[in-house]
Design a protein around this motif. Structure first.
Motif, mmCIF file in Angstrom:
data_model
loop_
_atom_site.group_PDB
_atom_site.id
_atom_site.type_symbol
_atom_site.label_atom_id
_atom_site.label_comp_id
_atom_site.label_asym_id
_atom_site.label_seq_id
_atom_site.Cartn_x
_atom_site.Cartn_y
_atom_site.Cartn_z
ATOM 1 N N ALA A 76 6.570 12.631 15.094
ATOM 2 C CA ALA A 76 5.458 11.767 15.134
ATOM 3 C C ALA A 76 5.564 11.297 16.654
ATOM 4 C CB ALA A 76 5.641 10.580 14.249
ATOM 5 N N GLN A 77 6.520 11.074 17.216
ATOM 6 C CA GLN A 77 6.691 10.593 18.496
ATOM 7 C C GLN A 77 6.191 11.774 19.633
ATOM 8 O OE1 GLN A 77 10.781 9.413 19.259
ATOM 9 N NE2 GLN A 77 10.140 7.065 18.428
ATOM 10 N N MET A 135 4.145 14.251 18.631
ATOM 11 C CA MET A 135 2.596 14.233 18.392
ATOM 12 C C MET A 135 2.000 13.158 19.484
ATOM 13 S SD MET A 135 2.569 15.066 14.545
ATOM 14 C CE MET A 135 1.144 14.332 14.150
ATOM 15 N N VAL A 136 2.328 12.030 19.228
ATOM 16 C CA VAL A 136 1.655 11.055 19.975
ATOM 17 C C VAL A 136 1.834 11.284 21.284
ATOM 18 C CG1 VAL A 136 1.638 8.454 20.347
ATOM 19 C CG2 VAL A 136 1.895 9.330 18.184
ATOM 20 N N TYR A 140 -4.717 13.854 26.503
ATOM 21 C CA TYR A 140 -6.126 13.052 26.601
ATOM 22 C C TYR A 140 -6.427 12.789 28.028
ATOM 23 C CZ TYR A 140 -10.007 9.751 25.764
ATOM 24 O OH TYR A 140 -11.039 9.317 25.682
ATOM 25 N N TYR A 146 -9.406 13.803 30.777
ATOM 26 C CA TYR A 146 -10.128 12.497 30.617
ATOM 27 C C TYR A 146 -11.574 12.756 31.441
ATOM 28 C CZ TYR A 146 -12.030 7.742 31.139
ATOM 29 O OH TYR A 146 -12.363 6.693 31.437
ATOM 30 N N MET A 152 -13.684 13.902 28.849
ATOM 31 C CA MET A 152 -14.082 13.330 27.746
ATOM 32 C C MET A 152 -15.316 12.258 28.161
ATOM 33 S SD MET A 152 -12.413 13.943 25.399
ATOM 34 C CE MET A 152 -10.789 14.591 24.801
ATOM 35 N N VAL A 153 -15.176 11.755 29.422
ATOM 36 C CA VAL A 153 -16.099 10.808 30.113
ATOM 37 C C VAL A 153 -17.572 11.125 29.836
ATOM 38 C CG1 VAL A 153 -17.179 9.801 32.096
ATOM 39 C CG2 VAL A 153 -14.564 9.603 31.611
ATOM 40 N N HIS A 164 -18.592 12.562 27.324
ATOM 41 C CA HIS A 164 -18.876 12.864 25.812
ATOM 42 C C HIS A 164 -19.059 11.142 25.219
ATOM 43 C CE1 HIS A 164 -16.667 16.705 25.325
ATOM 44 N NE2 HIS A 164 -18.030 16.907 25.995
ATOM 45 N N ARG A 165 -19.114 10.304 26.089
ATOM 46 C CA ARG A 165 -19.499 8.948 25.816
ATOM 47 C C ARG A 165 -20.675 8.583 25.026
ATOM 48 N NH1 ARG A 165 -17.671 5.598 30.941
ATOM 49 N NH2 ARG A 165 -15.443 5.211 30.691
ATOM 50 N N ASN A 166 -20.422 7.759 23.661
ATOM 51 C CA ASN A 166 -21.646 7.354 23.084
ATOM 52 C C ASN A 166 -22.810 6.525 23.477
ATOM 53 O OD1 ASN A 166 -20.638 9.303 20.971
ATOM 54 N ND2 ASN A 166 -19.192 7.740 20.337
ATOM 55 N N HIS A 167 -22.089 5.433 24.137
ATOM 56 C CA HIS A 167 -22.976 4.625 24.831
ATOM 57 C C HIS A 167 -22.917 4.656 26.299
ATOM 58 C CE1 HIS A 167 -23.201 2.916 21.051
ATOM 59 N NE2 HIS A 167 -22.108 3.235 20.807
ATOM 60 N N HIS A 205 -21.550 -0.586 28.662
ATOM 61 C CA HIS A 205 -20.557 -1.294 27.977
ATOM 62 C C HIS A 205 -20.274 -2.642 28.270
ATOM 63 C CE1 HIS A 205 -19.127 3.113 28.321
ATOM 64 N NE2 HIS A 205 -19.334 2.904 26.807
ATOM 65 N N TRP A 206 -19.898 -3.601 27.405
ATOM 66 C CA TRP A 206 -19.854 -4.852 27.448
ATOM 67 C C TRP A 206 -18.577 -5.472 28.684
ATOM 68 C CZ3 TRP A 206 -22.961 -8.524 26.560
ATOM 69 C CH2 TRP A 206 -22.538 -10.005 26.481
#
Lengths: 106, 244
Positions: A78-79, A81-82, A89, A93, A96-97, A99-102, A105-106
């Motif tokens: 598990a360690q 995998m994480v 990631y 990154y 990924m930026v 693919h943001r949905n919004h 941000h606040w």
């Protein structure tokens, strides 16, 4: 300090069987106990060529604690995998930026 | 054998911690047993919470934040990452969630069973090692006993050799004496033969001499002498006859 060789401070007669997780050099003050005033000298005492050794020792310590005991469970996997998730990631990154949905941000 | 981190593992006090003193390095005088103890393989792994977070991190935060500290930290961190979209929940994220659910289900359901079978297999292997070791010790002890018996019987062999040697000596003595006797008898026979030869020679010489003397004497008797002797004998006889 070559690959596959013992560290130069290791002496089989004094230290016994070689333990790859132990540091066999002169013991220094642990980082958690360094006073603020001594921080500069402590950092000055660090040695850049000992980084591969340190990485190897850290890996072996993790091994000894989680992977090599007789009755391991799922924890080390598990360690792993994480850890892999975090590393990949952070590497991706930039992608990924986009693919943001919004947008805002606040 | 691997290291046991200071104080955090408990080691089963079994045959696993068997000390060996076969290597010269182990018995050197400078061996620093206190600071560099012989590494031991732990049995239980390090404790983790939620399957992967080491227990030490929770203990590290406990004095300052109590029991809920690390969980609040984790929650707050994930909220921050998701709300600022530093962690983007794109389509791969939902794939990851599904895989995570399946993995958790598999681990919870099949984990203990697999763990027990594997542990049993390891235990069988270790038991076979121990049996081999015990068996070797027993075998060596038995061969020691057999060796002692062989030594005793070898001593018996020594006595056997002595008896045989005596036997042979006796036989030699007997043969020697027999030959001695034979020599004696042969020598005696030869000496007897010589004796007989000498006797026969003497006898023949004597006989021959006697015959020769008699023949000569008989030949030297002239007929006149013979008639005169005969007459004398007759006169003597006549003279003797009336006396009787």
């Amino acid at each position: 300090m070559g690959f596959g060789e013992y560290p130069p401070e290791y002496n089989a007669k004094i230290h016994g069987p070689y333990d790859p997780a132990r540091y066999y050099g002169k013991a220094d003050i642990p980082f958690g106990q360094v006073k603020l005033g001594e921080l500069g000298s402590w950092v000055g005492r660090r040695n850049m060529s000992g980084i591969p050794g340190a990485v190897s020792r850290a890996f072996w310590r993790w091994n000894h604690k989680y992977m090599l005991p007789k009755k391991t469970g799922f924890a080390p996997f598990a360690q792993l995998m994480v850890g892999c998730m975090i590393v990949f990631y952070s590497i991706n990154y930039g992608k990924m930026v986009h693919h943001r949905n919004h947008k805002y941000h606040w | 054998m691997t290291v046991s981190p200071e104080g955090l593992q408990e080691v089963r006090p079994l045959v696993l911690v068997r000390p060996t003193s076969t290597s010269a390095v182990q018995r050197a005088e400078q061996r620093d047993e206190a600071n560099f103890p012989r590494p031991v393989r732990p049995v239980e792994p390090g404790k983790v919470r939620l399957g992967f977070v080491p227990e030490e991190w929770f203990q590290f935060l406990y004095p300052k934040t109590g029991v809920t500290g690390p969980y609040v930290l984790g929650l707050g961190l994930t909220t921050f990452l998701c709300s600022k979209e530093i962690y983007v929940m794109e389509h791969e994220y939902y794939t990851g969630i599904s895989i995570l659910l399946m993995v958790v289900y598999a681990v919870k359901k099949f984990g203990p069973v697999i763990g027990q079978t594997l542990d049993k297999k390891i235990e069988d292997i270790e038991q076979s090692w121990r049996d081999y070791r015990e068996g070797s010790i027993i075998q060596v002890k038995e061969s020691m006993e057999k060796e002692k018996e062989a030594q005793l019987s070898a001593k018996g062999q020594d006595m056997l050799f002595d008896a045989k040697r005596e036997n042979v000596a006796l036989q030699l003595e007997a043969a020697y004496r027999e030959r001695l006797a034979r020599v004696h008898s042969e020598v005696k026979k030869r000496l007897d033969y010589q004796l007989e030869v000498a006797n026969v020679k003497t006898r023949l010489q004597q006989k021959h001499m006697v015959d020769w003397i008699v023949k000569n004497v008989k030949g030297s008797i002239t007929p006149a002498q013979e008639a005169a002797t005969l007459k004398q004998c007759m006169a003597d006889l006549k003279a003797l006859a009336p006396k009787a």
